[in-house]
Design an enzyme around this catalytic site. Structure first.
Site, PDB file in Angstrom:
ATOM      1  N   LEU A 141       3.809  14.544  -3.373  1.00 16.65           N
ATOM      2  CA  LEU A 141       5.205  14.096  -3.249  1.00 16.65           C
ATOM      3  C   LEU A 141       5.406  12.668  -3.720  1.00 16.65           C
ATOM      4  O   LEU A 141       6.450  12.069  -3.462  1.00 16.65           O
ATOM      5  CB  LEU A 141       5.730  14.271  -1.812  1.00 16.65           C
ATOM      6  CG  LEU A 141       5.660  15.681  -1.244  1.00 16.65           C
ATOM      7  CD1 LEU A 141       6.163  15.698   0.196  1.00 16.65           C
ATOM      8  CD2 LEU A 141       6.451  16.670  -2.091  1.00 16.65           C
ATOM      9  N   ASN A 173       9.953  10.672  -5.818  1.00 11.50           N
ATOM     10  CA  ASN A 173       9.005  10.021  -4.919  1.00 11.50           C
ATOM     11  C   ASN A 173       9.446   9.961  -3.467  1.00 11.50           C
ATOM     12  O   ASN A 173      10.533   9.486  -3.152  1.00 11.50           O
ATOM     13  CB  ASN A 173       8.749   8.579  -5.388  1.00 11.50           C
ATOM     14  CG  ASN A 173       7.928   8.543  -6.656  1.00 11.50           C
ATOM     15  OD1 ASN A 173       7.034   9.358  -6.833  1.00 11.50           O
ATOM     16  ND2 ASN A 173       8.241   7.628  -7.539  1.00 11.50           N
ATOM     17  N   CYS A 174       8.564  10.442  -2.588  1.00 13.70           N
ATOM     18  CA  CYS A 174       8.693  10.182  -1.154  1.00 13.70           C
ATOM     19  C   CYS A 174       7.767   9.019  -0.846  1.00 13.70           C
ATOM     20  O   CYS A 174       6.632   9.216  -0.408  1.00 13.70           O
ATOM     21  CB  CYS A 174       8.280  11.397  -0.338  1.00 13.70           C
ATOM     22  SG  CYS A 174       9.274  12.848  -0.640  1.00 13.70           S
ATOM     23  N   VAL A 175       8.207   7.814  -1.109  1.00 14.94           N
ATOM     24  CA  VAL A 175       7.364   6.636  -0.912  1.00 14.94           C
ATOM     25  C   VAL A 175       8.144   5.611  -0.099  1.00 14.94           C
ATOM     26  O   VAL A 175       9.313   5.796   0.205  1.00 14.94           O
ATOM     27  CB  VAL A 175       6.925   6.021  -2.259  1.00 14.94           C
ATOM     28  CG1 VAL A 175       6.041   6.982  -3.026  1.00 14.94           C
ATOM     29  CG2 VAL A 175       8.130   5.627  -3.105  1.00 14.94           C
TER      30      VAL A 175
END
Length: 414
Positions: free
Chosen positions: A195, A227-229
């Site tokens: 992800l 992005n899951c950041v």
């Protein structure tokens, strides 16, 4: 092969009977937009459509992406022809966290000063998906829905006259004044998987990079965030669409410098892959006969090694390099701020300490899943106070320490 970006300035958003541009107001038929988006993707179980305007007492939680409404005109290809853009407008997607990331946009109060999206007119999509989807499918639904909505809204401009048109011809690296420094832009993209993904021309950036990509493609939306950041240094799609480093280089092209090309490079997960990617990137910069390089980054920790390998390789190749990075130096600023370093990193620009804490006062309207608040990177189990205020790190705010330099933090010598 020239790109024209046609801007339509929008000063207000209201809900109404049809989705149109009325003067400088974007009118949205809320129910029609909901139905269209749900019809486009059957994996959506429910969707809320809201507005969040500058100065509103509104907090948007668990933001996935931010997208500028754009559409191509007359079937032209990406990077050429005409693109219509709704200026000042952003589509913000939010929803349940599938990992421990995502972030906050406050439209007023002290948090608003740390995100560029407190100044945009936001169409907020709060998206729920059907049960049983994998994390990747869940994220795909939310992000594709945001892109679809952004295109639909931009299409309201089809028969309107733009407020401003920007023209971007191609760049010939050979046709530059010999008196000006030849500058390459090294554009790092998060691409670790799990992800943590970015898409270039609809392909995952884990493959096909490093490569040189035309600036017209980049300006025309070739890069999409997946992005899951951590929110603070996530490059949303909106950031990529309006990359301030690239735009500044183009403003100075043939004035103070000559931009000879953009090298897109990824941020792999294994050390061997990092070394190989960095070496290939340096070789590409060398093919451009660059006198110097400017480098941006996305993410922290693991990507610090990618950046240091790139800096070392470029400096050892005789190409002076300036690089942007944020820091994670602890709440008091006294901890080691980067996970890696190299002696060749002598021209670093810090965009701020993401561990700095901030108290966000309670706001009247909450959009997004409040139940997922403590899963935000930069939040804590005790982040939500009884009065509705939030104690978080800047890490939790979308764009607070953006490594394209699109943030408001400043420093001064004391």
């Amino acid at each position: 092969m020239t790109l024209k970006l046609a801007y339509f300035e929008i000063n207000d958003i209201v809900f109404g009977q049809e989705t149109i541009i009325d003067g400088s107001t974007l009118v949205i038929n809320r129910e029609s937009l909901k139905n269209t988006l749900k019809t486009a993707d059957k994996r959506i179980s429910a969707i809320g459509v809201h507005t969040a305007m500058p100065g509103d007492s509104t907090r948007i939680l668990c933001v996935k992406d931010v997208i500028e409404p754009r559409c191509k005109i007359n079937g032209t290809e990406l990077g050429v022809g005409n693109t219509h853009i709704l200026k000042n407008v952003a589509v913000v997607t939010c929803g349940k966290i599938v990992g421990f990331q995502e972030g906050i946009i406050d439209m007023s109060g002290p948090g608003a000063a740390h995100t560029p999206f407190s100044a945009t007119l936001n169409v907020v999509l709060d998206i729920q998906v059907v049960p049983g989807l994998s994390p990747h499918e869940h994220e795909e639904v939310v992000r594709l829905t945001g892109l679809t909505a952004a295109t639909l809204l931009a299409q309201t401009s089809t028969n309107k006259n733009p407020t401003l048109v920007e023209t971007y011809p191609p760049i010939d690296p050979a046709a530059v004044p010999s008196s000006l420094p030849r500058i390459a832009y090294v554009y790092m993209l998060l691409s670790q998987g799990l992800l943590h993904d970015t898409y270039v021309l609809e392909e995952n950036a884990k493959q096909g990079l490093p490569r040189i990509l035309e600036h017209t493609l980049l300006l025309d939306g070739a890069i999409i965030s997946g992005n899951c950041v951590s929110a603070c240094d996530k490059n949303t799609t909106y950031h990529h669409q309006n990359n301030p480093v690239l735009r500044e280089l183009l403003r100075e092209h043939h004035k103070r410098l000559s931009l000879v090309g953009v090298v897109l490079t990824n941020e792999p997960i294994s050390l061997d892959a990092k070394k190989k990617s960095a070496q290939q990137s340096v070789e590409l910069v060398q093919t451009l006969k660059a006198d110097g390089a400017i480098m941006s980054k996305e993410g922290f920790g693991n990507p610090d090694t990618d950046q240091m390998l790139l800096i070392r390789g470029l400096e050892e190749a005789g190409i002076p390099t300036v690089a942007l990075t944020d820091e994670f130096a602890g709440a008091n600023g006294c901890s080691q701020s980067l996970a890696d370093s190299t002696p060749q990193a002598i021209a670093m620009v810090s965009v701020g300490n993401a561990n700095e804490r901030i108290l966000l006062p309670p706001l009247e309207q909450l959009l997004g899943p409040i139940s997922d608040l403590t899963k935000l990177a930069g939040a804590y189990p005790h982040s939500l106070h009884d009065d509705g205020s939030l104690e978080v790190e800047l890490q939790a705010i979308i764009g607070a320490t953006n490594e394209l330099g699109w943030q408001t933090l400043r420093c001064r010598e004391v």
